[in-house]
Motif scaffolding. Structure first.
Motif, PDB file in Angstrom:
ATOM      1  N   SER A   1      40.996  59.696  45.477  1.00  0.00           N
ATOM      2  CA  SER A   1      41.284  60.085  44.107  1.00  0.00           C
ATOM      3  C   SER A   1      42.807  60.196  43.981  1.00  0.00           C
ATOM      4  CB  SER A   1      40.567  61.385  43.761  1.00  0.00           C
ATOM      5  OG  SER A   1      41.371  62.478  44.008  1.00  0.00           O
ATOM      6  N   GLY A   2      43.352  59.693  42.883  1.00  0.00           N
ATOM      7  CA  GLY A   2      44.810  59.651  42.726  1.00  0.00           C
ATOM      8  C   GLY A   2      45.415  58.314  43.128  1.00  0.00           C
ATOM      9  N   ASP A   3      44.635  57.447  43.775  1.00  0.00           N
ATOM     10  CA  ASP A   3      45.163  56.154  44.242  1.00  0.00           C
ATOM     11  C   ASP A   3      45.016  55.025  43.218  1.00  0.00           C
ATOM     12  OD1 ASP A   3      45.756  57.260  46.686  1.00  0.00           O
ATOM     13  OD2 ASP A   3      44.135  56.272  47.794  1.00  0.00           O
ATOM     14  N   THR A   4      44.202  55.247  42.179  1.00  0.00           N
ATOM     15  CA  THR A   4      43.792  54.131  41.320  1.00  0.00           C
ATOM     16  C   THR A   4      44.976  53.365  40.732  1.00  0.00           C
ATOM     17  OG1 THR A   4      41.774  55.308  40.782  1.00  0.00           O
ATOM     18  CG2 THR A   4      42.380  53.498  39.319  1.00  0.00           C
ATOM     19  N   ASP A   5      45.956  54.105  40.180  1.00  0.00           N
ATOM     20  CA  ASP A   5      47.089  53.415  39.548  1.00  0.00           C
ATOM     21  C   ASP A   5      47.898  52.612  40.570  1.00  0.00           C
ATOM     22  OD1 ASP A   5      46.352  54.386  37.140  1.00  0.00           O
ATOM     23  OD2 ASP A   5      47.917  55.933  37.020  1.00  0.00           O
TER      24      ASP A   5
ATOM     25  N   GLU B   1      33.980  51.819  39.625  1.00  0.00           N
ATOM     26  CA  GLU B   1      34.025  52.422  38.280  1.00  0.00           C
ATOM     27  C   GLU B   1      35.422  52.367  37.696  1.00  0.00           C
ATOM     28  OE1 GLU B   1      32.334  56.358  38.431  1.00  0.00           O
ATOM     29  OE2 GLU B   1      30.376  55.523  38.997  1.00  0.00           O
ATOM     30  N   ALA B   2      36.439  52.688  38.532  1.00  0.00           N
ATOM     31  CA  ALA B   2      37.812  52.779  38.021  1.00  0.00           C
ATOM     32  C   ALA B   2      38.415  51.403  37.804  1.00  0.00           C
ATOM     33  CB  ALA B   2      38.675  53.580  38.984  1.00  0.00           C
ATOM     34  N   LEU B   3      38.104  50.479  38.695  1.00  0.00           N
ATOM     35  CA  LEU B   3      38.757  49.163  38.649  1.00  0.00           C
ATOM     36  C   LEU B   3      37.712  48.052  38.819  1.00  0.00           C
ATOM     37  CD1 LEU B   3      41.788  50.006  41.027  1.00  0.00           C
ATOM     38  CD2 LEU B   3      41.876  49.807  38.525  1.00  0.00           C
ATOM     39  N   PRO B   4      36.810  47.911  37.838  1.00  0.00           N
ATOM     40  CA  PRO B   4      35.757  46.909  38.011  1.00  0.00           C
ATOM     41  C   PRO B   4      36.361  45.514  38.218  1.00  0.00           C
ATOM     42  CG  PRO B   4      35.697  47.880  35.785  1.00  0.00           C
ATOM     43  CD  PRO B   4      36.724  48.622  36.561  1.00  0.00           C
ATOM     44  N   GLY B   5      35.841  44.806  39.195  1.00  0.00           N
ATOM     45  CA  GLY B   5      36.324  43.451  39.467  1.00  0.00           C
ATOM     46  C   GLY B   5      37.529  43.391  40.381  1.00  0.00           C
TER      47      GLY B   5
END
Ligand SMILES: *Cc1c(COP(=O)(O)O)cnc(C)c1O
Length: 344
Positions: free
Chosen positions: A85-89, A111-115
């Protein structure tokens, strides 16, 4: 200047990568976590990219961000710790590829970065990172539908070629990946040396690139030269350093050099460690201080302006033995105060 000089031989680094690459028929990545094992991930990775490396591995997303800035677009940057968590960006902005270690990470990622691309890390017995068989069974179909870039696992005992853990993990890796359509990776430096059964489609050497064991034929990459601050005569019976742990048994010449445990020179190695003046070994004496070390130069017959801790005569592994540790720890502890010079 009173700082040690760390020379990093990028030509040696490249020749180690090429030597490890030539031992396999598959692709060879490069592990540059922990700032390229202490030697500077940006310079190390750029040199390896020029030599042909196309895939890199780091431990955490933050290292991936710095590496992307050094490498620019193109090379694949994989993150062992997965998607926290916190890594998405960071993953999205810097095009990082997380090695997903759990169902939680898999759900977070899709969920956060589909594809967005990802790999899978499986646990085959080390019990450190990666999905266990039951977890993997639960998400295998979902994972397959998303075309992972890689399925990987890590060997616990690859530095010992005779260890029964190696074939055990190999068998488990085969079982867990059977029929799964993705490139596989099991071998780090030690695994490459175990032979082609362990190579699969991609290897991930780290320590061997930097000149460390278990790659016995590695070319040394790091050399460390430390300036002499002062030389003095010490009479028989006089002591040197904290706690008087060394006492002169004869009239002696003692050099004080400008590095210490704050530079990653492990205090515990004191009694076992040597430095070199050219080809001549000189004993480290007394306690290693924070910024200073005493050296017996009585038999040298000259006053050196620097002494070498790492170089032709003493490898990271020799030094590690003196400290009761491994080359990995010597390299990654290398201090921030050293002046760094890159060769090649
Ligand atoms: C550090 C690491 C490597 C590289 O290992 P070396 O022994 O330095 O070659 C490869 N894979 C994983 C998962 C690691 O943690």
């Amino acid at each position: 200047m009173a700082t040690g000089k760390l020379t990093i031989d990028l030509d040696a680094l490249i020749s180690n990568w090429k030597a490890l690459d030539s031992m396999t028929a598959c692709e060879t990545a490069a592990v540059v976590k922990a700032d390229g094992y202490g030697l500077g991930a940006d310079r190390v990775a750029r040199a390896l990219a020029r030599a042909g490396a196309r895939k890199f591995f780091v431990a955490v997303a933050e290292e991936g961000v710095a590496l992307r800035q050094a490498l620019g677009p193109g090379p694949e940057i994989n993150v062992f710790s997965g998607h926290m968590s916190g890594d998405t960006d960071m993953i999205s902005d810097m095009q990082l590829v997380p090695m997903l270690n759990s169902i939680d990470q898999m759900l977070r990622h899709v969920e956060a970065l589909p594809g967005a691309p990802f790999g899978i890390q499986l646990d085959t017995g080390m019990n450190r990172l990666g999905m266990e068989a039951a977890e993997w069974g639960a998400v295998r179909e979902i994972a397959a539908s998303q075309n992972p870039t890689l399925v990987m696992s890590h060997l616990a005992c690859a530095d010992d070629p005779e260890h029964p853990m190696n074939p055990t993990q190999l068998r488990v890796f085969h079982e867990m990946t059977a029929g799964f359509d993705a490139p596989r990776s099991l071998a780090a430096t030690g695994g490459i040396l175990l032979g082609e059964d362990y190579h699969f489609e991609l290897t991930r050497p780290g320590i061997g690139l930097y000149g460390g064991m278990p790659f016995v034929d590695a070319t040394p990459v790091a050399a460390l030269s430390i300036p002499v601050l002062q030389v003095r005569d010490v009479e028989e019976g006089e002591t040197v350093g904290y706690s008087n742990t060394w006492m002169a048994e004869r009239p002696s010449r003692v050099a004080t050099i400008a590095a210490g445990y704050a530079d990653g020179i492990i205090r515990a190695m004191g009694a076992e460690a040597w430095v070199h003046a050219g080809d001549t070994p000189c004993k480290i004496i007394g306690r290693i201080s924070m910024d200073l070390i005493g050296v017996d130069i009585t038999d040298l017959g000259e006053e050196p302006d620097h002494l070498d801790l790492l170089g032709r005569h003493q490898s990271v592994d020799t030094l590690a033995d003196a400290a009761g540790t491994i080359g990995y720890e010597i390299l990654t502890s290398m201090g921030a105060r050293y002046g760094r010079r890159y060769k090649g």
